[in-house]
Design a protein around this motif. Structure first.
Motif, mmCIF file in Angstrom:
data_model
loop_
_atom_site.group_PDB
_atom_site.id
_atom_site.type_symbol
_atom_site.label_atom_id
_atom_site.label_comp_id
_atom_site.label_asym_id
_atom_site.label_seq_id
_atom_site.Cartn_x
_atom_site.Cartn_y
_atom_site.Cartn_z
ATOM 1 N N ALA A 120 10.277 7.147 -8.815
ATOM 2 C CA ALA A 120 10.118 8.283 -9.721
ATOM 3 C C ALA A 120 8.802 9.012 -9.496
ATOM 4 N N GLY A 121 7.943 8.477 -8.635
ATOM 5 C CA GLY A 121 6.649 9.094 -8.361
ATOM 6 C C GLY A 121 6.505 9.465 -6.901
ATOM 7 N N ASP A 122 5.288 9.287 -6.371
ATOM 8 C CA ASP A 122 5.019 9.664 -4.984
ATOM 9 C C ASP A 122 4.901 8.460 -4.059
ATOM 10 N N ALA A 123 5.568 7.372 -4.417
ATOM 11 C CA ALA A 123 5.553 6.188 -3.556
ATOM 12 C C ALA A 123 6.192 6.510 -2.215
ATOM 13 N N LYS A 124 5.627 5.976 -1.143
ATOM 14 C CA LYS A 124 6.142 6.233 0.194
ATOM 15 C C LYS A 124 7.296 5.322 0.558
ATOM 16 N N SER A 125 7.319 4.111 0.002
ATOM 17 C CA SER A 125 8.382 3.174 0.333
ATOM 18 C C SER A 125 8.434 2.080 -0.726
ATOM 19 N N GLY A 138 0.789 -1.232 0.000
ATOM 20 C CA GLY A 138 0.000 0.000 0.000
ATOM 21 C C GLY A 138 0.813 1.269 0.000
ATOM 22 N N THR A 139 2.099 1.191 -0.365
ATOM 23 C CA THR A 139 2.957 2.379 -0.348
ATOM 24 C C THR A 139 3.346 2.815 -1.749
ATOM 25 N N GLY A 140 2.573 2.403 -2.763
ATOM 26 C CA GLY A 140 2.910 2.696 -4.149
ATOM 27 C C GLY A 140 2.463 4.074 -4.603
ATOM 28 N N LYS A 166 -5.635 -0.648 -9.947
ATOM 29 C CA LYS A 166 -5.270 -0.025 -8.690
ATOM 30 C C LYS A 166 -3.737 -0.011 -8.590
ATOM 31 N N SER A 167 -3.205 1.081 -8.069
ATOM 32 C CA SER A 167 -1.752 1.231 -8.104
ATOM 33 C C SER A 167 -1.099 1.300 -6.726
ATOM 34 N N LYS A 168 -1.856 1.059 -5.667
ATOM 35 C CA LYS A 168 -1.290 1.251 -4.331
ATOM 36 C C LYS A 168 -0.149 0.276 -4.020
ATOM 37 N N ASN A 169 -0.070 -0.827 -4.734
ATOM 38 C CA ASN A 169 0.993 -1.809 -4.499
ATOM 39 C C ASN A 169 2.066 -1.769 -5.585
ATOM 40 N N THR A 170 2.051 -0.730 -6.429
ATOM 41 C CA THR A 170 2.979 -0.629 -7.561
ATOM 42 C C THR A 170 3.590 0.771 -7.606
ATOM 43 N N ALA A 171 4.827 0.854 -8.043
ATOM 44 C CA ALA A 171 5.512 2.145 -8.134
ATOM 45 C C ALA A 171 6.352 2.202 -9.398
ATOM 46 N N VAL A 172 6.389 3.392 -10.003
ATOM 47 C CA VAL A 172 7.269 3.638 -11.144
ATOM 48 C C VAL A 172 8.645 4.017 -10.606
ATOM 49 N N VAL A 173 9.691 3.404 -11.142
ATOM 50 C CA VAL A 173 11.042 3.637 -10.638
ATOM 51 C C VAL A 173 12.003 3.868 -11.802
ATOM 52 N N THR A 174 13.092 4.520 -11.488
ATOM 53 C CA THR A 174 14.223 4.600 -12.411
ATOM 54 C C THR A 174 15.294 3.632 -11.925
#
Length: 370
Positions: free
Chosen positions: A116-121, A57-59, A86-94
């Motif tokens: 690369a986004g607003d993911a918390k962890s 839930g930190t995505g 739903k994207s709460k479990n996914t994050a865009v990264v470099t």
């Protein structure tokens, strides 16, 4: 400690300094491999953009992660309405890494993964297969695997605690090299040696040391940062032993006389060639003391006045009397440091004194302020 320096007059006298053994102690001989590199022997930066899944839930919450998720499932032949994603479990990264020289197909290298986004962890996340490209647009490696962030972040009820940065992590051996980089030598049988710190004197010494080692004129200084080396006939087609022998040649590098100052931390680094000419410096200090005093003002009897609290301030200025301190000859950095320490000067005071000396033109070297 500052008060001890009030009104001091400091005299620095520069005399001729014998080089020879003293110079050798300041700048000892160093291997060529420690002061430069062979042309073509270098790393290359790679970068890619990917998805990290499996977060708790930190995505990310933006549209970018939804678009990438939609593209991902469609590439596997799955049709889905993107409004249902739903994207709460996914994050865009470099994903970044450095491709080391002479890396071969199948070799594994470490990668750094950053949100690369607003993911918390990114704790507990797994990076999906991500192509890593160089500046020429070609894919040289592919990264994938679980992320190690070396920390944590937790919070509840308005309170939170964290260790290190939970939005950046590493994947040891997380990328596999798919394209090799070759070391190409010029067709004329010459290789170039690049100095890490260009200097004409050092480049000339490198060329002389190489020629002396091989007993023939095979090296020449092209400029302050480049030495051209002709490969001897016996090493043509087999450069490894030749380069290995080059790296072990020792030379005494030269350097610009330089004083580096970091005013934020009070750090001073003085190079071995720094000299100070004849100069007098007066460093003074003024102490201002402000004292506050509270008093109670009582009204006259039957005056219908009110009792009030008043404050008074007393300002006193004190300047310590000047005194004279004579410092002996400062022909070396060691002499300069001993002279300043003898006065009880703090690093902050020395910074001010050195800056004033540089402005007067008596500092024989470059003053660098960080």
């Amino acid at each position: 400690m500052l008060r001890k320096l009030i009104g001091f007059v400091v005299c620095f006298v520069l005399f001729s300094f014998p080089w020879g053994d003293a110079y050798a102690q300041v700048y000892p001989e160093t291997r060529l491999k420690d002061i430069g590199r062979i042309e073509g022997v270098r790393s290359n930066q790679l970068v890619g953009v990917g998805l990290v899944i499996g977060l708790q839930g930190t995505g990310d919450k933006g549209d970018l992660v939804l678009a990438m998720l939609g593209n991902l499932v469609e590439n596997f032949g799955i049709s889905i309405d993107r409004d249902d994603l739903k994207s709460k479990n996914t994050a865009v990264v470099t994903v970044t890494c450095e491709l080391p020289p002479f890396a071969r197909n199948g070799q594994k290298i470490d990668v750094v993964v950053s949100s690369a986004g607003d993911a918390k962890s990114l704790e507990g996340g797994v990076l999906l297969q991500t192509p890593l490209r160089a500046a020429n647009g070609l894919v040289y490696a592919v990264a994938q695997g679980p992320i190690s962030i070396g920390g944590f972040s937790a919070g509840s009820g308005g309170s939170s605690v964290s260790k290190n940065f939970s939005t950046t992590g590493r994947i040891p051996g997380g990328a596999i090299v798919e394209r090799e980089t070759r070391w190409d030598v010029q067709d004329d049988g010459k290789i170039m040696f690049f100095l890490n710190r260009p200097d004409f004197t050092t480049a000339d010494r490198v060329a002389r040391a190489i020629n002396s080692s091989y007993g023939m004129a095979i090296a020449s200084a092209v400029d302050a940062g480049t030495v051209e080396i002709a490969v001897p006939a016996q090493y043509r087609g087999n450069l490894t032993p030749f380069v290995a022998s080059l790296e072990g040649i020792r030379v005494r590098p030269d350097a610009v006389a330089r004083v580096v100052i970091n005013e934020r931390t009070g750090t001073i680094v003085i190079g071995g060639d720094v000299r100070i000419g004849e100069v007098a410096v007066a460093h003074g200090n003024l102490t201002v003391t402000v004292k506050g005093k509270k008093d109670v003002s009582q009204p006259e009897p039957f005056s219908l006045g009110e009792t009030v609290v008043t404050s008074e301030a007393t300002v006193a200025a004190e300047e310590e009397p000047g005194s004279l301190a004579v410092l002996r000859t400062t022909a070396t950095v060691d002499d300069v440091v001993k002279s300043l320490n003898a006065l009880g000067a703090t690093p902050r005071d020395i910074i001010t004194i050195l800056q004033a000396i540089a402005q007067s033109g008596a500092l024989q070297g470059e003053l660098v302020i960080m």
